[in-house]
Design an enzyme around this catalytic site. Structure first.
Site, PDB file in Angstrom:
ATOM      1  N   HIS A  65      12.896 111.772  12.271  1.00 12.76           N
ATOM      2  CA  HIS A  65      13.669 112.207  11.110  1.00 12.76           C
ATOM      3  C   HIS A  65      14.116 110.965  10.350  1.00 12.76           C
ATOM      4  O   HIS A  65      14.138 109.863  10.902  1.00 12.76           O
ATOM      5  CB  HIS A  65      14.893 113.005  11.558  1.00 12.76           C
ATOM      6  N   GLU A  67      17.084 109.861   9.174  1.00 15.67           N
ATOM      7  CA  GLU A  67      18.261 109.136   9.674  1.00 15.67           C
ATOM      8  C   GLU A  67      17.918 108.389  10.962  1.00 15.67           C
ATOM      9  O   GLU A  67      18.333 107.235  11.147  1.00 15.67           O
ATOM     10  CB  GLU A  67      19.421 110.115   9.940  1.00 15.67           C
ATOM     11  N   CYS A  96      20.608 116.698  10.789  1.00 15.23           N
ATOM     12  CA  CYS A  96      20.377 117.830  11.688  1.00 15.23           C
ATOM     13  C   CYS A  96      21.383 117.859  12.834  1.00 15.23           C
ATOM     14  O   CYS A  96      21.885 116.830  13.276  1.00 15.23           O
ATOM     15  CB  CYS A  96      18.952 117.793  12.232  1.00 15.23           C
ATOM     16  N   CYS A 106      20.178 114.003  14.756  1.00 16.29           N
ATOM     17  CA  CYS A 106      20.597 112.953  13.829  1.00 16.29           C
ATOM     18  C   CYS A 106      22.119 112.867  13.761  1.00 16.29           C
ATOM     19  O   CYS A 106      22.690 111.775  13.658  1.00 16.29           O
ATOM     20  CB  CYS A 106      19.979 113.173  12.452  1.00 16.29           C
TER      21      CYS A 106
END
Length: 169
Positions: A65, A67, A96, A106
Site C-alpha cells: 500500500h 503508506e 486502511c 497502514c
C-alpha cells in the site's frame, strides 16, 4: 471543506496541505492497474516542510500500500521513525484499518512510526473493506485532517473501481 476526525472542531487545511495532498494524488496515477485494489499515493513530510519519503500502491511489490511503501522508503533511507511526531503523512485515500495481504494495516504502521498527523482526501469507500482508519488514528492521538473537496480527484484516479455513485460521492 476540512475536518479533523476524532476532534470537535474543523481544522483548516493550509495551502501547504493542499499542495502536498495534490502531489500524493498525482503519485497515485503511477499505480499499476488493479481490479481488486485502490490506487493511492502517499508522501511523508517533516515538520519543517522537508519531503522525507513517498510511495504509491504496488510500486515495489504487488501487495504494498502507498503508506506502507512511503514508510519503508523512509526506513530504507536511514530516516527511521525517530522524530516523526511533527511529521505529516499525506495520503490520497484514508489509511486502511483492515488488510488481508499483510500482517499490519497502514493505520497500525503509521501509529507505530509515531507520525503525528495524517491528511487525506477521501474516506475509503466500503467496496473492498470496512475501513475505520481515520477514527483509529484519531483515537491513537494522531491529528487527522480530511480535505473532502479534493476527494473527486481521488475518485477520478479510481474510476475503474468506483463507478459514479458507487461510493456515495
Amino acid at each position: 471543506m476540512s475536518r479533523v476526525a476524532g476532534r470537535g472542531s474543523p481544522s483548516p487545511a493550509s495551502e501547504a496541505d493542499r499542495r502536498w495532498l495534490r502531489e500524493a494524488i498525482e503519485l497515485s496515477r503511477r499505480c499499476p492497474p488493479s481490479d481488486t485494489a485502490y490506487s493511492v499515493g502517499a508522501i511523508i513530510v517533516a515538520g519543517d516542510g522537508t519531503r522525507l519519503a513517498d510511495g504509491y500502491s504496488r510500486d515495489v511489490d504487488p501487495r504494498f500500500h502507498a503508506e506502507e511503501s512511503a514508510l519503508a522508503a523512509l526506513a530504507g533511507s536511514g530516516g527511521g521513525s525517530a522524530g516523526l511526531a511533527d511529521a505529516t503523512i499525506y495520503s490520497s485515500l484514508e489509511p486502511c484499518s483492515s488488510r488481508r495481504s499483510r500482517p499490519r494495516t497502514c493505520t497500525q504502521l503509521i501509529l507505530a512510526a509515531g507520525i503525528g498527523r495524517v491528511v487525506f482526501a477521501l474516506h475509503e469507500p466500503p467496496l473492498l473493506a470496512d475501513c475505520h482508519g481515520a477514527e483509529l488514528l484519531g483515537q491513537g492521538g494522531v491529528e487527522v485532517v480530511e480535505i473532502a473537496d479534493m476527494a473527486r480527484l481521488v475518485r477520478d484516479v479510481n474510476a475503474h473501481l468506483l463507478p459514479p455513485g458507487a461510493d456515495g460521492g
